[in-house]
Every structure is written in structure tokens, then in C-alpha cells.
Design a protein around this motif. Structure first.
Motif, PDB file in Angstrom:
ATOM      1  N   LYS A   3       0.813  -1.211   0.000  1.00  0.00           N
ATOM      2  CA  LYS A   3       0.000   0.000   0.000  1.00  0.00           C
ATOM      3  C   LYS A   3       0.853   1.272   0.000  1.00  0.00           C
ATOM      4  CE  LYS A   3      -3.842  -2.115   2.461  1.00  0.00           C
ATOM      5  NZ  LYS A   3      -4.718  -2.049   3.623  1.00  0.00           N
ATOM      6  N   SER A   4       2.185   1.108   0.049  1.00  0.00           N
ATOM      7  CA  SER A   4       3.080   2.272   0.095  1.00  0.00           C
ATOM      8  C   SER A   4       3.457   2.741  -1.298  1.00  0.00           C
ATOM      9  CB  SER A   4       4.360   1.918   0.851  1.00  0.00           C
ATOM     10  OG  SER A   4       4.058   1.523   2.164  1.00  0.00           O
ATOM     11  N   ARG A   5       3.560   4.064  -1.427  1.00  0.00           N
ATOM     12  CA  ARG A   5       3.974   4.648  -2.704  1.00  0.00           C
ATOM     13  C   ARG A   5       4.901   5.825  -2.385  1.00  0.00           C
ATOM     14  NH1 ARG A   5       1.291   4.732  -7.875  1.00  0.00           N
ATOM     15  NH2 ARG A   5       2.141   6.443  -9.099  1.00  0.00           N
TER      16      ARG A   5
END
Length: 191
Positions: A3-5
Motif C-alpha cells: 500500500k506504500s507509494r
């Protein structure tokens, strides 16, 4: 990544500084790694750390004839050492940056394997093992260290190295943190 960007700021690779030295130019010589490392260690303590006189924030290396000399000073103390070379060189004076000296001290090993040194224009190249370290040189005029070293003194003292070192270590506990200065008081048979 899951879910990390992340968005990272980068610079173009072509803007990275080029540190290549033209082969065949400059002065070339080699010294055993342990010898060169020992020379650096003997004088690097005297380099200035953040002096406004930028040329003191490094180490003067002089290759002349069959002699390699190194000098460092912070204006309060001076370290000087010389060693013989196997080749005869024209006089070349360069000031190595503090970071370069510390990195060489860290990376060189205590072996007889050579460190090949190339001095060219405003750069110096060190090659040893699989490592090639290229550094810019400090541009400036190093003070004349020969004027500071006393000549023709009439008082010579011989003292056992270990005894003197241990005495200095004991009194250094109470000396100034920055300069570590002590007074030496000589009399007939004592110091």
C-alpha cells in the motif's frame, strides 16, 4: 510496494561529476600500502579540521628525487615525516584533502602490496587492490614548514620512547581538550 507509494527526488546521471584522469599524464610512482599508511598515520593528527585557511585542512605531500615527504599542521602543531622512494621524481607538491587522507588511512592495508599514485593537474589517483580512489587536490599555498622547525639547537635530549609516551598519557588527562599541551621542564638528570 504493497500500500506504500514513494516519489523520490533524483538528478540526471549525466550531471554526476566526472573524475577521470587522462592516462599517461602527470607523475607516477608506487609505495607499499603499509608504508604509505604508516606515513599518513604519523602526520594526519596535525591536520586542521575546519580552519578558514582551507589549505591547512589537508596534508602536504612532496615527491622530490627519491624522497616522499608529508607535512600537516593546524597552526599549533606540525607533523613531518619522510621516506625513500625507488624512483627519481621531479619535485611535485600537492595538498591532499582531509577526507581523502582519512579514507586512505581506513582503506589501505598492512601489506607489501603497492599503492600506485598518479599526480595530474588538480587531481590525484590512488590504485590498490580492486580500489581506485580519485580525489581533487586543495588549491593553495601551504606554509613553509621548514621555517618553523628549529635548526641548530644546542640542547639534545634522549629519552626512552615508552617512558616518555606513558608520561605524556598520564599528564594529558589534565591538559586542554583541544590542544593537549603540556610543559616540559628539563633539569640536570630529569624531565
Amino acid at each position: 510496494a504493497g500500500k506504500s507509494r514513494f516519489a523520490l527526488q533524483t538528478l540526471p546521471a549525466q550531471d554526476y561529476p566526472k573524475m577521470s584522469v587522462v592516462e599517461g599524464e602527470g607523475v607516477h610512482f608506487s609505495v607499499p600500502q603499509k608504508t604509505f599508511r604508516a606515513l599518513l598515520a604519523q602526520v594526519s593528527y596535525a591536520m586542521a579540521q575546519q580552519d578558514i585557511r582551507y589549505y591547512l585542512n589537508g596534508l602536504l605531500m612532496i615527491a622530490e628525487g627519491k624522497l616522499l615527504r608529508m607535512v600537516a599542521t593546524d597552526g599549533h602543531r606540525l607533523g613531518y615525516i619522510a621516506a625513500g622512494l625507488e624512483v627519481d621524481l621531479p619535485r611535485t607538491d600537492v595538498i591532499l584533502p582531509r577526507k581523502t587522507v582519512l579514507e586512505l588511512n581506513r582503506q589501505l592495508s598492512d601489506t607489501d602490496e603497492p599503492v600506485e599514485i598518479t599526480l595530474a593537474a588538480n587531481q590525484i589517483v590512488f590504485r590498490f587492490g580492486a580500489t581506485e580512489l580519485i580525489s581533487k587536490l586543495i588549491d593553495g599555498k601551504f606554509p613553509d614548514y621548514r621555517r618553523v622547525i628549529p635548526r641548530g639547537g644546542d640542547k639534545n635530549v634522549s629519552i626512552a620512547h615508552d617512558v616518555f609516551k606513558q608520561s605524556l598519557q598520564r599528564v594529558a588527562i589534565l591538559s586542554n581538550e583541544k590542544l593537549r599541551g603540556v610543559f616540559l621542564n628539563f633539569s640536570a638528570d630529569s624531565l
